[in-house]
Design a protein around this motif. Structure first.
Motif, PDB file in Angstrom:
ATOM      1  N   ALA A 299      14.830  31.125 -26.832  1.00 52.60           N
ATOM      2  CA  ALA A 299      14.289  30.506 -25.628  1.00 52.60           C
ATOM      3  C   ALA A 299      15.165  29.323 -25.225  1.00 52.60           C
ATOM      4  CB  ALA A 299      12.858  30.038 -25.873  1.00 52.60           C
ATOM      5  N   LEU A 300      15.348  29.155 -23.918  1.00 51.97           N
ATOM      6  CA  LEU A 300      16.160  28.056 -23.410  1.00 51.97           C
ATOM      7  C   LEU A 300      15.242  27.050 -22.714  1.00 51.97           C
ATOM      8  CD1 LEU A 300      19.266  29.998 -22.082  1.00 51.97           C
ATOM      9  CD2 LEU A 300      18.903  28.946 -24.313  1.00 51.97           C
ATOM     10  N   LEU A 301      14.540  26.290 -23.540  1.00 49.72           N
ATOM     11  CA  LEU A 301      13.579  25.299 -23.083  1.00 49.72           C
ATOM     12  C   LEU A 301      13.873  23.971 -23.777  1.00 49.72           C
ATOM     13  CD1 LEU A 301      10.353  27.462 -23.483  1.00 49.72           C
ATOM     14  CD2 LEU A 301      11.635  27.078 -21.372  1.00 49.72           C
ATOM     15  N   PRO A 302      13.516  22.853 -23.156  1.00 49.08           N
ATOM     16  CA  PRO A 302      13.758  21.565 -23.824  1.00 49.08           C
ATOM     17  C   PRO A 302      13.136  21.503 -25.218  1.00 49.08           C
ATOM     18  CG  PRO A 302      13.091  21.220 -21.549  1.00 49.08           C
ATOM     19  CD  PRO A 302      12.914  22.692 -21.828  1.00 49.08           C
ATOM     20  N   GLU A 303      11.959  22.110 -25.383  1.00 46.44           N
ATOM     21  CA  GLU A 303      11.282  22.081 -26.684  1.00 46.44           C
ATOM     22  C   GLU A 303      12.062  22.839 -27.751  1.00 46.44           C
ATOM     23  OE1 GLU A 303       8.259  21.957 -23.364  1.00 46.44           O
ATOM     24  OE2 GLU A 303      10.012  23.148 -23.869  1.00 46.44           O
ATOM     25  N   SER A 304      12.812  23.850 -27.335  1.00 43.57           N
ATOM     26  CA  SER A 304      13.564  24.670 -28.282  1.00 43.57           C
ATOM     27  C   SER A 304      14.961  24.121 -28.544  1.00 43.57           C
ATOM     28  CB  SER A 304      13.683  26.106 -27.756  1.00 43.57           C
ATOM     29  OG  SER A 304      12.414  26.685 -27.573  1.00 43.57           O
TER      30      SER A 304
ATOM     31  N   LEU B  95      19.957  22.851 -16.299  1.00 45.88           N
ATOM     32  CA  LEU B  95      18.862  23.767 -16.004  1.00 45.88           C
ATOM     33  C   LEU B  95      18.052  24.106 -17.250  1.00 45.88           C
ATOM     34  CD1 LEU B  95      17.366  25.675 -14.062  1.00 45.88           C
ATOM     35  CD2 LEU B  95      19.037  27.432 -14.664  1.00 45.88           C
ATOM     36  N   VAL B  96      18.730  24.425 -18.351  1.00 44.46           N
ATOM     37  CA  VAL B  96      17.983  24.857 -19.537  1.00 44.46           C
ATOM     38  C   VAL B  96      17.239  23.697 -20.196  1.00 44.46           C
ATOM     39  CG1 VAL B  96      19.541  26.795 -19.934  1.00 44.46           C
ATOM     40  CG2 VAL B  96      19.955  24.634 -21.119  1.00 44.46           C
ATOM     41  N   TYR B  97      17.577  22.452 -19.821  1.00 47.16           N
ATOM     42  CA  TYR B  97      16.828  21.298 -20.305  1.00 47.16           C
ATOM     43  C   TYR B  97      15.759  20.847 -19.318  1.00 47.16           C
ATOM     44  CZ  TYR B  97      19.492  20.521 -24.534  1.00 47.16           C
ATOM     45  OH  TYR B  97      20.027  20.659 -25.786  1.00 47.16           O
TER      46      TYR B  97
END
Length: 536
Positions: free
Chosen positions: A65-70, A110-112
């Motif tokens: 997953a490309l999310l700030p949490e990940s 974007l991914v952040y």
């Protein structure tokens, strides 16, 4: 093993070495990806180059997953490097030859970018993700190798997302295999030591057969996962999710989802990430800490669990005071706290729990039988209670905890909850380990300029008796003992790292095994027998 193939990804962070199914929820475009207000073209670039592997909604697929949490530990600058130049030992190629510096920066931004709302992940999504080896039940019930199966070490190599199974007698690798992206939290072992369960930051749970050196089942329990726990009877796996806000219960046999429990407050209005879940063996329950709500939950997995009463109400029909009951098994008993807990530690009989918050400067003692806090312990900084250990000191049970913000170890009397001593160290530490057959505890200094040292502490005198520095300037962390306590394995926590074996009595190096950023080592015997010197 059942599987479905999807195309290889073309961009963004790390990729795991194994493939997984494309998940139903990822077919829905994420508004943050398709934001028409974007003027840098990142949304279009993502859809063209990234979505086939990381999912249209950035929730992951074959890639993470490309999310700030990940991606929090990665950092934007490092992410830009990965996009530009790829990642060694993964399927991630570099794109510096086809994307401009500005485009790479835009993709990293974007991914952040957080998602506009908390994504959902249902029982149906979990079931759709599940991969099960139908032939697993027919596998031999004895190891395919000659090593002692209870003295194996499971070594997580986070540098290239692999796991090495290590013979704890000869200190030789038996097998090495690719893992899911960024295994998070310690693996959990079945009572006989045959199976080990891993949880990844992307929410994947993997059941691995140590006897036959093969994966038995996998399922994605969430989008961003904190850790997992295995019930003491070996029947259930609990997954603590950051995204979505839930606790998931799965069947340990085949990882079939059994229940998704939304982690909300009593009124059902505010939801919370799950900080941690651990098994409370004598209680037949999972203990759950919530990160955003000041509650501690006890979730029973016993078949004979009585209904959980979540409050008392007055019945105008009967004139009686009546309890409002929730289902017994997997029902959540709520314990109110003054503040949320980030981490916690059980005393040896599992009647008390020590917990800490992110900025507390103290620990709280919760009596699990009566269901309320009974004491506080002033500890400057941030104690890392999940890495605490216990032993008997001068006839009294004590607990020691490292500190994530202060250069110290705190020794706590577990009868009156006083701090016996504060041992000054060379800096904040992450892990503390020992064994019932050694008089010493090993404490790393994970943070700061002295990250390259390990302190050895005498558990009787409470003094540092040795400080080891095998490779100046390189992180030296996470000690773990062999099942008999004679040897200690410590990680040289670097890409070109190693597991270094020490004689536990003389502190002399015995052997060095090159590995790729070995972040954690877990001894089967010590884990399933709840050794005093290792985390549970």
């Amino acid at each position: 093993m059942k599987s479905r193939r999807i195309s290889l990804c073309a961009i963004a962070a790390f990729l795991i070495g194994t493939s997984g199914p494309l998940l139903a929820a990822e077919q829905i475009p994420d508004p943050a990806v398709q934001d028409k207000r974007s003027s840098n073209g990142a949304a279009a670039l993502y859809l063209e180059h990234c979505s086939s592997c990381h999912g249209v909604a950035r929730l992951g697929g074959q890639g993470p997953a490309l999310l700030p949490e990940s991606l929090g530990r990665l950092g934007k600058k490092v992410a830009e490097e990965v996009i530009a130049h790829g990642r060694a030992a993964t399927q991630m190629p570099g794109f510096a030859d086809r994307l401009s510096t500005e485009q790479i920066t835009a993709l990293a931004e974007l991914v952040y970018t957080p998602l506009p709302s908390t994504p959902n992940w249902t029982m149906a999504d979990i079931e759709a993700s599940r991969i099960f080896n139908e032939g697993g039940a027919a596998l031999p019930h004895k190891p395919v190798f000659s090593a002692d199966p209870l003295n194996l070490f499971v070594v997580v190599e986070s540098g290239d997302h692999h796991v090495t199974i290590l013979d704890g007698d000869r200190f030789e690798p038996i097998h090495r295999f690719p893992s899911r992206y960024a295994l998070h939290g310690g693996p959990k072992f079945s009572g006989d030591g045959r199976y080990v369960f891993f949880g990844s930051r992307d929410g994947w749970i993997t059941k691995y057969d140590l006897y036959n050196l093969t994966t038995v089942a996998e399922a994605r329990a969430g989008i961003n996962l904190r850790n997992i726990a295995l019930s003491s009877d070996g029947r259930y796996v609990a997954a603590a999710n950051y995204l979505p806000h839930s606790l998931v219960i799965l069947d340990a046999a085949d990882l079939k989802p059994l229940k998704v429990i939304p982690t909300t407050d009593r009124a059902g209005k505010k939801s919370s990430r799950v900080s941690a879940v651990y098994d409370a063996r004598p209680r037949g329950s999972f203990i759950v800490a919530l990160k955003d709500i000041p509650e501690l939950w006890e979730v029973s997995y016993r078949d004979d669990a009585k209904p959980i009463y979540r409050g008392l109400v007055h019945s105008y029909e009967t004139g009686m005071i009546e309890g409002v009951a929730e289902p017994g098994k997997f029902g959540a008993r709520r314990i109110a706290l003054d503040q949320p807990l980030d981490d916690f530690f059980f005393d040896p009989d599992y009647r008390h729990l020590l917990g800490s918050g992110r900025d507390a400067g103290k620990a709280v003692v919760v009596h699990l039988d009566v269901g309320r806090p009974i004491a506080t312990i002033d500890i400057p900084g941030l104690p890392h209670l999940g890495s605490g250990i216990t032993w008997t000191w001068q006839g009294r049970p004590v607990m020691a905890t490292p500190n994530l913000k202060e250069g110290s170890l705190s020794i706590i009397d577990m009868q009156d909850w006083s701090v016996i001593k504060r041992i000054e160290t060379a800096g904040p530490g992450f892990f503390l380990r020992s064994h019932e057959n050694t008089p010493y505890a090993w404490a790393d200094v994970f943070f700061g300029p002295n990250k390259d040292v390990m302190h050895v502490i005498d558990k009787n005198t409470l003094e540092i008796v040795a400080t080891l520095r095998p490779e100046p300037g390189k992180t030296f962390a996470h000690a773990e003992f062999t099942r008999d306590g004679r040897f200690v394995l410590v990680s040289l926590w670097e890409q070109d790292g190693a597991v270094i074996v020490y004689d536990a009595a003389t502190f002399k190096e015995v052997k060095r095994l090159p590995m790729v950023k070995p972040s954690g080592k877990y001894n089967v015997f010590n884990k399933i027998n709840l050794s005093d010197g290792t985390s549970h």
